[in-house]
Enzyme design. Structure first.
Site, PDB file in Angstrom:
ATOM      1  N   ASN A  43      40.943  47.379  43.022  1.00  0.00           N
ATOM      2  CA  ASN A  43      41.357  46.276  43.893  1.00  0.00           C
ATOM      3  C   ASN A  43      41.865  46.907  45.187  1.00  0.00           C
ATOM      4  OD1 ASN A  43      42.511  44.098  45.144  1.00  0.00           O
ATOM      5  ND2 ASN A  43      43.754  43.453  43.392  1.00  0.00           N
ATOM      6  N   HIS A 102      41.820  33.204  44.199  1.00  0.00           N
ATOM      7  CA  HIS A 102      42.517  33.428  42.920  1.00  0.00           C
ATOM      8  C   HIS A 102      41.674  32.961  41.733  1.00  0.00           C
ATOM      9  CE1 HIS A 102      46.581  32.984  45.223  1.00  0.00           C
ATOM     10  NE2 HIS A 102      46.295  34.271  45.071  1.00  0.00           N
ATOM     11  N   ARG A 146      52.618  32.354  54.326  1.00  0.00           N
ATOM     12  CA  ARG A 146      51.617  31.400  54.835  1.00  0.00           C
ATOM     13  C   ARG A 146      52.148  29.971  54.744  1.00  0.00           C
ATOM     14  NH1 ARG A 146      47.499  33.800  50.938  1.00  0.00           N
ATOM     15  NH2 ARG A 146      46.877  35.757  51.919  1.00  0.00           N
ATOM     16  N   GLU A 151      44.159  39.489  35.890  1.00  0.00           N
ATOM     17  CA  GLU A 151      42.872  39.453  36.586  1.00  0.00           C
ATOM     18  C   GLU A 151      42.028  40.675  36.232  1.00  0.00           C
ATOM     19  OE1 GLU A 151      43.644  37.801  40.860  1.00  0.00           O
ATOM     20  OE2 GLU A 151      45.514  38.602  40.079  1.00  0.00           O
TER      21      GLU A 151
END
Ligand code: ADP
Length: 414
Positions: free
Chosen positions: A7, A189, A250, A396
């Site tokens: 990642n 996601h 954000r 993940e």
């Protein structure tokens, strides 16, 4: 099969080594063997590696780019002193899985990486200018380091959401803009929401098509996903990860007119306003203190900082709003599942987010909610809650490793 899961961020590289095969996937017996993180690539990098069950190895060293970072990890992985069971040389790594943020409309599931796939990911840079370039750096580096013999697989954050119907993914702007430029909601996601759906059905012993849940991935980045009959039906992030829930830095949902207004009032460029909405908004923008929810909870508990509390309350209110919206969109859900840093650890956010939702059949058990932290998995709803509420720590990397294994073996993808 030993899979290296990568990642890569703009200045970071995270990895795990996961042992899996089709039988292990079936039995849920696949296991992580080691993991590591290199941060601040491009300067004096911070390095931490760990073999499962052993102590952490930490160091700092200058690392100039992602290729050097990957070589640094591999040198540690194959070092006999490291002692990862079953790994003695680079030939013991059988495949590499890459977390890839944006697959556009082309990639609806994981794929083996070849020149054409790389070209398509490059073509999607337009859609994900902040995320796809660092992912590509990881892919270029791994191809160089491993050569053509070791298969590499791209697993896309957007793929799980490719099942969204048109009425969820379209923006109400001229349809031609979707036709010409593919302007639409893609969602992110996806790998995490997919894992939550998978774990939920294991916990409840259900088949995939019986999964009707709202998955709440609440980390620095945050998104909600309405999973109906096992498929993503809607999600809160949009064409970019800026949309939807309030996040660490954000803004989430925003009237687009505000962009022009800020640019005008502050005499700033479009890029500067977008930088503000991406990097200086959310929990950080409202509190004026930090993007980190743990620190905000501390500020409130210890010092009663009003704006810290306001940021927390706004974050939770937005989560609550999406639970209500998705309940309506799905015609009811069987469970709400919280995951990621905040979802897994903040009893306060979970309590506030579920407050007043008894009319929807959601009722928390305060004791269970307070206890379900630090990586624990389980129910936090009251016995008489019609809708179950779960905390499920996300994974993940496991999905990445499993998809990589399936693609390499030409096995069907779920
Ligand atoms: P990402 O992967 O998107 O960077 P994470 O999933 O690691 O983010 O989540 C980070 C967030 O989780 C931070 O806001 C952090 O404060 C919060 N968090 C982690 N542990 C706790 C805790 N014990 N209590 C409250 N918040 C926590």
């Amino acid at each position: 099969m030993n899979i290296l899961v990568l990642n890569t961020g703009s200045s970071s590289l995270k990895f795990q080594i996961i042992r899996t095969d089709l039988e292990m996937i079936e039995k849920g017996e696949d296991e992580m063997l080691a993991k590591g993180l290199i941060e601040r690539i491009g300067s004096q990098a911070l390095i931490s590696y760990q073999v499962v069950g052993k102590g952490q190895y930490k160091s700092a060293s200058p690392i100039k780019d992602h290729k050097q970072a990957l070589n640094h990890c591999l040198a540690w992985i194959v070092d006999p002193n490291t002692g990862i069971p079953g790994i003695e040389g680079i030939e013991d790594i059988h495949a590499v899985g890459h977390r890839t943020v944006h697959g556009g409309e082309q990639f609806t599931s994981s794929v083996r990486i070849d020149d054409a796939v790389i070209k398509s990911i490059e073509d999607n840079i337009d859609l994900a200018p902040l995320h796809n370039p660092p992912n590509l750096k990881g892919i270029y580096a791994a191809r160089e380091v491993f050569g053509p013999k070791v298969p590499q697989v791209a697993v896309f954050d957007t793929a799980f959401h490719s099942t969204m119907p048109e009425l969820s993914f379209l923006y109400a702007i001229p349809y031609q803009l979707y036709r010409r430029f593919k302007i639409r909601k893609y969602g992110f996601h996806g790998t995490s929401h997919r894992y939550i759906g998978y774990r939920y059905r294991k916990l409840e012993n259900l088949s995939r098509d019986k999964v009707n849940i709202i998955s709440m991935h609440l980390g620095n980045g945050a998104s909600a996903c309405a999973i109906k009959n096992g498929k993503s039906m809607d999600t809160s992030m949009g064409m970019s990860p800026l949309d939807g829930l309030m996040m660490g830095t954000r803004c989430g949902d925003l009237d687009p007119q505000v962009v022009e207004f800020i640019a005008h009032k502050e005499n700033s460029t479009l890029e500067e306003v977008l930088q503000l909405l991406n990097k200086r908004s959310g929990l950080l923008g409202i509190s004026g203190l930090t993007h980190d929810l743990r620190d905000l909870e501390l500020e409130w508990n210890e010092y009663k900082d009003r704006r810290a509390k306001l940021a927390i309350d706004m974050f939770a209110a937005r989560v609550r709003k999406y639970i209500g919206a998705y309940m309506a969109e799905m015609g009811g859900a069987d469970a709400v599942c919280f995951t990621a840093g905040i979802g897994e650890n903040s009893a306060m956010i979970r309590r506030e987010a579920c407050e007043g939702l008894e009319f929807l059949g959601i009722k928390l058990d305060d004791k269970l909610n307070n206890e379900m932290i630090g990586g624990k998995e389980g129910l936090i709803s009251a016995k008489d809650s019609k809708v179950k509420v779960y905390v499920i720590p996300t994974n993940e990397e496991l999905i990445l490793a499993r998809d990589t294994c399936r693609v390499v073996l030409n096995a069907p993808l779920p």
